[in-house]
Motif scaffolding. Structure first.
Motif, PDB file in Angstrom:
ATOM      1  N   GLY A   4      16.527 -22.037 -21.325  1.00  0.00           N
ATOM      2  CA  GLY A   4      17.566 -23.033 -21.567  1.00  0.00           C
ATOM      3  C   GLY A   4      18.343 -22.766 -22.835  1.00  0.00           C
ATOM      4  N   LEU A   5      17.651 -22.270 -23.866  1.00  0.00           N
ATOM      5  CA  LEU A   5      18.319 -21.988 -25.132  1.00  0.00           C
ATOM      6  C   LEU A   5      19.293 -20.820 -25.029  1.00  0.00           C
ATOM      7  CD1 LEU A   5      15.310 -22.437 -27.599  1.00  0.00           C
ATOM      8  CD2 LEU A   5      17.288 -23.967 -27.332  1.00  0.00           C
ATOM      9  N   GLU A   6      19.133 -20.008 -24.002  1.00  0.00           N
ATOM     10  CA  GLU A   6      20.034 -18.870 -23.808  1.00  0.00           C
ATOM     11  C   GLU A   6      21.387 -19.301 -23.252  1.00  0.00           C
ATOM     12  OE1 GLU A   6      19.654 -15.621 -24.577  1.00  0.00           O
ATOM     13  OE2 GLU A   6      17.773 -16.178 -25.570  1.00  0.00           O
ATOM     14  N   LEU A   7      21.448 -20.502 -22.691  1.00  0.00           N
ATOM     15  CA  LEU A   7      22.697 -20.962 -22.078  1.00  0.00           C
ATOM     16  C   LEU A   7      23.615 -21.586 -23.120  1.00  0.00           C
ATOM     17  CD1 LEU A   7      21.388 -22.514 -18.750  1.00  0.00           C
ATOM     18  CD2 LEU A   7      22.176 -20.189 -19.192  1.00  0.00           C
ATOM     19  N   THR A   8      24.904 -21.438 -22.889  1.00  0.00           N
ATOM     20  CA  THR A   8      25.923 -21.937 -23.821  1.00  0.00           C
ATOM     21  C   THR A   8      26.703 -23.077 -23.181  1.00  0.00           C
ATOM     22  OG1 THR A   8      26.169 -19.751 -24.807  1.00  0.00           O
ATOM     23  CG2 THR A   8      27.984 -21.290 -25.140  1.00  0.00           C
ATOM     24  N   GLY A   9      27.092 -24.036 -24.018  1.00  0.00           N
ATOM     25  CA  GLY A   9      27.986 -25.067 -23.519  1.00  0.00           C
ATOM     26  C   GLY A   9      27.459 -26.478 -23.680  1.00  0.00           C
ATOM     27  N   ASN A  10      28.157 -27.396 -23.039  1.00  0.00           N
ATOM     28  CA  ASN A  10      27.820 -28.815 -23.073  1.00  0.00           C
ATOM     29  C   ASN A  10      27.608 -29.270 -21.636  1.00  0.00           C
ATOM     30  OD1 ASN A  10      28.195 -31.752 -23.024  1.00  0.00           O
ATOM     31  ND2 ASN A  10      28.874 -31.550 -25.156  1.00  0.00           N
ATOM     32  N   PRO A  11      26.478 -29.920 -21.333  1.00  0.00           N
ATOM     33  CA  PRO A  11      26.206 -30.292 -19.938  1.00  0.00           C
ATOM     34  C   PRO A  11      27.190 -31.298 -19.360  1.00  0.00           C
ATOM     35  CG  PRO A  11      24.567 -31.231 -21.418  1.00  0.00           C
ATOM     36  CD  PRO A  11      25.367 -30.262 -22.234  1.00  0.00           C
ATOM     37  N   SER A  12      28.023 -31.897 -20.192  1.00  0.00           N
ATOM     38  CA  SER A  12      29.040 -32.824 -19.669  1.00  0.00           C
ATOM     39  C   SER A  12      30.338 -32.110 -19.309  1.00  0.00           C
ATOM     40  CB  SER A  12      29.318 -33.933 -20.688  1.00  0.00           C
ATOM     41  OG  SER A  12      28.170 -34.744 -20.862  1.00  0.00           O
ATOM     42  N   VAL A  31      32.817 -29.610 -17.255  1.00  0.00           N
ATOM     43  CA  VAL A  31      32.902 -29.371 -15.814  1.00  0.00           C
ATOM     44  C   VAL A  31      32.989 -27.892 -15.461  1.00  0.00           C
ATOM     45  CG1 VAL A  31      33.942 -31.605 -15.373  1.00  0.00           C
ATOM     46  CG2 VAL A  31      35.423 -29.639 -15.835  1.00  0.00           C
ATOM     47  N   HIS A  32      33.117 -27.019 -16.466  1.00  0.00           N
ATOM     48  CA  HIS A  32      33.204 -25.593 -16.166  1.00  0.00           C
ATOM     49  C   HIS A  32      31.822 -25.026 -15.836  1.00  0.00           C
ATOM     50  CE1 HIS A  32      31.733 -25.208 -20.227  1.00  0.00           C
ATOM     51  NE2 HIS A  32      32.876 -25.627 -20.753  1.00  0.00           N
ATOM     52  N   ALA A  33      31.791 -23.735 -15.509  1.00  0.00           N
ATOM     53  CA  ALA A  33      30.554 -23.112 -15.028  1.00  0.00           C
ATOM     54  C   ALA A  33      29.429 -23.188 -16.047  1.00  0.00           C
ATOM     55  CB  ALA A  33      30.833 -21.642 -14.662  1.00  0.00           C
ATOM     56  N   HIS A  34      29.755 -22.998 -17.337  1.00  0.00           N
ATOM     57  CA  HIS A  34      28.706 -23.074 -18.358  1.00  0.00           C
ATOM     58  C   HIS A  34      28.100 -24.481 -18.403  1.00  0.00           C
ATOM     59  CE1 HIS A  34      30.730 -19.389 -19.752  1.00  0.00           C
ATOM     60  NE2 HIS A  34      29.572 -19.103 -20.348  1.00  0.00           N
ATOM     61  N   GLY A  35      28.954 -25.487 -18.354  1.00  0.00           N
ATOM     62  CA  GLY A  35      28.473 -26.865 -18.362  1.00  0.00           C
ATOM     63  C   GLY A  35      27.659 -27.191 -17.121  1.00  0.00           C
ATOM     64  N   ARG A  36      28.120 -26.686 -15.969  1.00  0.00           N
ATOM     65  CA  ARG A  36      27.404 -26.971 -14.726  1.00  0.00           C
ATOM     66  C   ARG A  36      26.012 -26.333 -14.720  1.00  0.00           C
ATOM     67  NH1 ARG A  36      32.343 -25.491 -12.499  1.00  0.00           N
ATOM     68  NH2 ARG A  36      31.415 -23.656 -11.461  1.00  0.00           N
ATOM     69  N   ALA A  37      25.884 -25.167 -15.332  1.00  0.00           N
ATOM     70  CA  ALA A  37      24.570 -24.523 -15.408  1.00  0.00           C
ATOM     71  C   ALA A  37      23.592 -25.374 -16.211  1.00  0.00           C
ATOM     72  CB  ALA A  37      24.696 -23.132 -16.027  1.00  0.00           C
ATOM     73  N   ALA A  46      17.646 -27.661 -22.702  1.00  0.00           N
ATOM     74  CA  ALA A  46      16.470 -26.817 -22.876  1.00  0.00           C
ATOM     75  C   ALA A  46      15.200 -27.655 -22.985  1.00  0.00           C
ATOM     76  CB  ALA A  46      16.633 -25.935 -24.112  1.00  0.00           C
ATOM     77  N   LEU A  47      15.245 -28.724 -23.764  1.00  0.00           N
ATOM     78  CA  LEU A  47      14.071 -29.587 -23.906  1.00  0.00           C
ATOM     79  C   LEU A  47      13.748 -30.298 -22.596  1.00  0.00           C
ATOM     80  CD1 LEU A  47      14.601 -31.165 -27.443  1.00  0.00           C
ATOM     81  CD2 LEU A  47      12.829 -29.544 -26.779  1.00  0.00           C
ATOM     82  N   ILE A  48      14.779 -30.735 -21.901  1.00  0.00           N
ATOM     83  CA  ILE A  48      14.569 -31.412 -20.627  1.00  0.00           C
ATOM     84  C   ILE A  48      13.970 -30.449 -19.607  1.00  0.00           C
ATOM     85  CG2 ILE A  48      15.768 -32.461 -18.661  1.00  0.00           C
ATOM     86  CD1 ILE A  48      17.692 -33.732 -20.755  1.00  0.00           C
ATOM     87  N   ALA A  49      14.465 -29.223 -19.596  1.00  0.00           N
ATOM     88  CA  ALA A  49      13.918 -28.219 -18.683  1.00  0.00           C
ATOM     89  C   ALA A  49      12.449 -27.958 -18.996  1.00  0.00           C
ATOM     90  CB  ALA A  49      14.719 -26.922 -18.786  1.00  0.00           C
ATOM     91  N   ALA A  50      12.109 -27.923 -20.285  1.00  0.00           N
ATOM     92  CA  ALA A  50      10.720 -27.700 -20.679  1.00  0.00           C
ATOM     93  C   ALA A  50       9.841 -28.878 -20.275  1.00  0.00           C
ATOM     94  CB  ALA A  50      10.643 -27.476 -22.187  1.00  0.00           C
ATOM     95  N   PHE A  51      10.351 -30.093 -20.418  1.00  0.00           N
ATOM     96  CA  PHE A  51       9.626 -31.293 -19.993  1.00  0.00           C
ATOM     97  C   PHE A  51       9.374 -31.216 -18.486  1.00  0.00           C
ATOM     98  CE2 PHE A  51       9.812 -36.267 -20.409  1.00  0.00           C
ATOM     99  CZ  PHE A  51       8.479 -36.351 -20.012  1.00  0.00           C
ATOM    100  N   GLY A  52      10.395 -30.853 -17.742  1.00  0.00           N
ATOM    101  CA  GLY A  52      10.247 -30.747 -16.300  1.00  0.00           C
ATOM    102  C   GLY A  52       9.237 -29.683 -15.901  1.00  0.00           C
TER     103      GLY A  52
END
Length: 381
Positions: free
Chosen positions: A27-35, A37-43, A242-248
């Motif tokens: 998760g830490l390798e990904l860039t962007g803001n989850p809000s 709408v572009h591909a980085h955010g969607r990931a 990243a933290l949420i993914a780790a929790f999951g």
């Protein structure tokens, strides 16, 4: 050379699971803001929603009922402070054995506190709870009732079904601190009576800094941090994917074996009573979760014992880890009527996902050494 240690404080925080570590790093390798709408955010959004499904599955909740928070303390505060406001509570009722976060949140509401006692084995007094509910009805006061499912210090399992039966059918709001129950008991939140539940990641092998508040649909109005509309408007602030993914990932990897944990705890308690026949096990006659024991050897102060055991490479605690390093009498044991001099001898040993029977052997060997030093009149460390 690093000293080899035995970690016996899982109720404070369980070591990071390999699955959670892998998910965190990815998760830490990904860039962007989850809000975004572009591909980085969607990931990033995909990581969050996958984590939400995984935590929901472990908690017996619907994914939409999971609101991610920065910790269980934040979830507790949102439930109590936000819940008291949302449901126009006139008082907060909670047991004398609750985690300190519950009491502090209740203080923050500015509302009267109605306390429910514990019996000598650490169970919530159901007669007092019933009396509190009757008083609220008589005085036309809307209550926010906060109770824990499993006590973090003693491991005592509260009679949650009977609590649900008392509070569930009423007009009052029920919040359950399920932090020590997640992954150890079937929560079945979606089908249960509580309006809200708090859970935590680092108790099941996720990193610290991620928790969740489980909410029923009518509790979607409960707010603490308004922010920018994240978590469907229920908790503001950019989510840590990243933290949420780790929790999951930790939730998916959690397969609690109560029989094995109970066997280790039973072996430890039997060994303690053999070494020190006067050993007192708190909550011994109540239903307890299998991974923890809280005990005292009269005359052996917990501060001295913890220091000595730490020097032997044995990490234990005296109770809750949320007292900023303080060692002393526990409010939980005080509520159980335990004399202060005995409570000042209390030690907690708790097991988790990577504990083994050899940890029990190591602890008992170290404790035997500690008792031998005490008997010789020498220093404990």
């Amino acid at each position: 050379m690093t000293r080899e240690t035995v970690y016996l404080d899982h109720n404070a925080a369980s070591p990071l699971r390999p699955e959670a570590r892998a998910a965190l790093l990815a998760g830490l390798e990904l860039t962007g803001n989850p809000s975004s709408v572009h591909a980085h955010g969607r990931a990033l959004r995909n990581l969050i929603e996958t984590g939400r499904q995984q935590v929901a599955r472990l908690a017996g909740a619907e994914p939409k009922q999971v609101v991610f928070t920065g910790s269980a303390t934040e979830a507790i505060t949102q439930a109590i402070v936000g819940g008291a406001k949302a449901f126009a509570a006139g008082a907060v009722a909670f047991s004398a054995g609750e985690h300190a976060a519950v009491g502090k949140a209740a203080e923050a509401t500015g509302l009267p506190h109605w306390t429910i006692g514990l019996d000598a084995d650490g169970r919530i007094d159901l007669d007092q709870l019933a009396a509190v509910l009757r008083r609220a009805d008589d005085e036309n006061v809307a209550l926010l009732v906060a109770v824990h499912w499993v006590n973090n210090e003693t491991g005592v399992v509260q009679p949650i079904e009977r609590i649900n039966a008392l509070v569930g059918p009423t007009r009052h709001t029920l919040f359950v601190d399920a932090v020590q129950a997640l992954g150890k008991l079937p929560l079945e939140f979606a089908a249960s009576a509580p309006d809200m539940m708090a859970v935590s990641g680092h108790k099941i092998g996720a990193p610290a800094g991620i928790g969740a508040l489980l909410v029923k649909a009518h509790a979607d109005v409960v707010r603490l941090i308004p922010g920018g509309g994240q978590e469907q408007g229920r908790r503001g602030g950019t989510e840590s994917a990243a933290l949420i993914a780790a929790f999951g990932a930790a939730a998916d990897a959690t397969h609690y074996d109560n029989a094995t944990m109970s066997a280790m705890t039973a072996a430890l308690e039997a060994g303690l009573k053999h070494l020190a026949p006067g050993t007192v096990v708190f909550g011994e006659h109540a239903s307890r979760i299998g991974n923890v024991t809280n005990f005292a050897v009269p005359g052996l102060g917990n501060a001295t014992a913890m220091m000595a055991l730490d020097l032997m490479g044995l990490s234990v605690s005296s109770g809750s880890a949320c007292s900023s390093g303080k060692v002393g009498a526990s409010h939980v044991l005080a509520a159980m009527g335990v004399p202060r001099d005995l409570a000042n001898c209390a030690l907690r040993v708790s097991f988790g996902w990577n504990s083994t029977p050899t940890d029990v052997d190591a602890f008992l060997a170290g404790f035997e050494t500690l008792l031998s030093r005490q008997k010789r009149g020498g220093k404990a460390a």
